[in-house]
Design an enzyme around this catalytic site. Structure first.
Site, PDB file in Angstrom:
ATOM      1  CG  HIS A 191       0.149   0.373   2.032  1.00  0.00           C
ATOM      2  ND1 HIS A 191       0.015  -0.409   3.286  1.00  0.00           N
ATOM      3  CD2 HIS A 191      -0.502   1.805   3.369  1.00  0.00           C
ATOM      4  CE1 HIS A 191       0.128  -0.123   4.360  1.00  0.00           C
ATOM      5  NE2 HIS A 191       0.693   1.280   4.712  1.00  0.00           N
ATOM      6  CG  ASP A 235      -0.006  -3.708   3.142  1.00  0.00           C
ATOM      7  OD1 ASP A 235       0.165  -3.480   2.077  1.00  0.00           O
ATOM      8  OD2 ASP A 235       0.498  -3.446   4.031  1.00  0.00           O
ATOM      9  CB  SER A 269       3.235   1.780   5.853  1.00  0.00           C
ATOM     10  OG  SER A 269       2.304   2.144   6.641  1.00  0.00           O
TER      11      SER A 269
END
Length: 340
Positions: free
Chosen positions: A81, A111, A188
């Site tokens: 993402h 992910d 992230s």
């Protein structure tokens, strides 16, 4: 005159000495040294991942995340993402060096994404550890770029192991590490590191509104995804062409069919010309077993459709109108995930 002599007879035992208080400073130093050691060893391998055009307009906005270099020739792990559908990706290291990068492969189901730095060699890198050796309460360190603040270090402990969270693709990510090491947007794709300076997770998600609940994809999962992308360009998984949901099985149906399942995977849609359509599956069928594996919901069905079942004829048990039916199905290889 005050009498300081004791009334206690000589036969009575003397009172136990007071316990020596623990040296809090020494303990704090040991904790600090562990975090400092991890940061000095792994920190230089953490990069800032920037996406979007270098010169941005009001209509074009880029993204920002973190990544971890895992080989000296420029392989970088981050979140899928973070890179999204961007065609322009840049990596910035702790010394401010910037290089373009391109995507080798993405796996939205976990992910994770694998990048290759274009113009860099002999990079500082970190090693992937064995996430199966983790224990609850173990010290972990998260390094990344939260809210754009580069090379930020936070420390905490492993709060729980073996969690499951839902990925952006809707598939369940298994064996997720829960930690209380503070994470924010921008973290992230950054590493979760053990006190041995091994990357044991890739930070991936924060539950909005929660306090101190953060997640990382386990390094063993990352190692599997990494090897699949290097070998095939994507992660191979089986496909049968159904959409469904977890649903309860009425007790009377279970008794009549002679099964122990209380839940199953209720099929809502069957894709035309798919393995499911060719096998004769119908909307409303409830899958309760596949290739000998008990299916207690749609997540169990997804989990069972791994690369080892591609191209094989599998026995499937379904409940149709309350009656047990055996069906043979031949899964094919799922098409690689497209970067939208």
């Amino acid at each position: 005159m005050l009498d300081f002599t004791s009334d206690i007879s000589g036969d009575a035992p003397s009172p136990a000495p007071e316990p020596t208080p623990a040296d809090d400073q020494a303990l704090l130093d040991a904790y600090s040294h562990a975090v400092i050691g991890v940061t000095s060893r792994v920190g230089p391998a953490v990069v800032r991942v920037e996406t979007g055009p270098k010169v941005r307009s009001a209509r074009e906005r880029g993204g920002l995340g973190s990544g971890i270099v895992i080989s000296p020739d420029g392989l970088v792990l981050t979140n899928s993402h973070v890179v999204g559908s961007s065609k322009e990706i840049r990596l910035r290291d702790t010394e401010g060096f910037v290089t373009d990068a391109h995507v080798l492969g993405v796996d939205p189901d976990t992910d994770l994404a694998l990048l290759r730095a274009d113009g860099a060699r002999d990079l500082r890198y970190a090693s992937l550890g064995n996430s199966k050796s983790l224990r609850r309460g173990q010290l972990v360190v998260a390094i990344g770029n939260p809210l754009g603040f580069e090379s930020t270090v936070t420390a905490g402990v492993v709060s729980a192991l073996g969690r499951s969270i839902r990925s952006v693709s809707g598939r369940t990510i298994e064996d997720v590490i829960q930690t209380d090491a503070a994470l924010n947007p921008g973290n992230s794709g950054g590493p979760l590191v053990s006190s041995a300076a091994e990357v044991i997770g890739i930070n991936t998600a924060i539950i909005s509104g929660a306090q101190g609940i953060c997640f990382a994809v386990a390094s063993n999962t990352a190692q599997f995804v990494l090897s699949e992308i290097i070998r095939h360009g994507y992660v191979r998984r089986a496909f049968i062409g159904v959409a469904g949901q977890t649903a309860p099985i009425p007790r009377r149906h279970a008794v009549v069919a002679g099964v122990d399942n209380t839940m199953g995977a209720l099929l809502a849609q069957i894709e035309p010309d798919s393995p499911a359509a060719k096998a004769g599956l119908l909307p409303g069928d409830v899958v309760i077993k596949l290739d000998g594996v008990e299916i207690n919901g749609v997540d169990d069905l997804i989990r069972a459709l791994d690369r080892d079942r591609i191209g094989r004829t599998l026995a499937m048990d379904v409940l149709r109108m309350g009656r047990l039916r055996g069906i043979d199905i031949h899964p094919v290889e799922r098409k690689p995930a497209a970067r939208e």
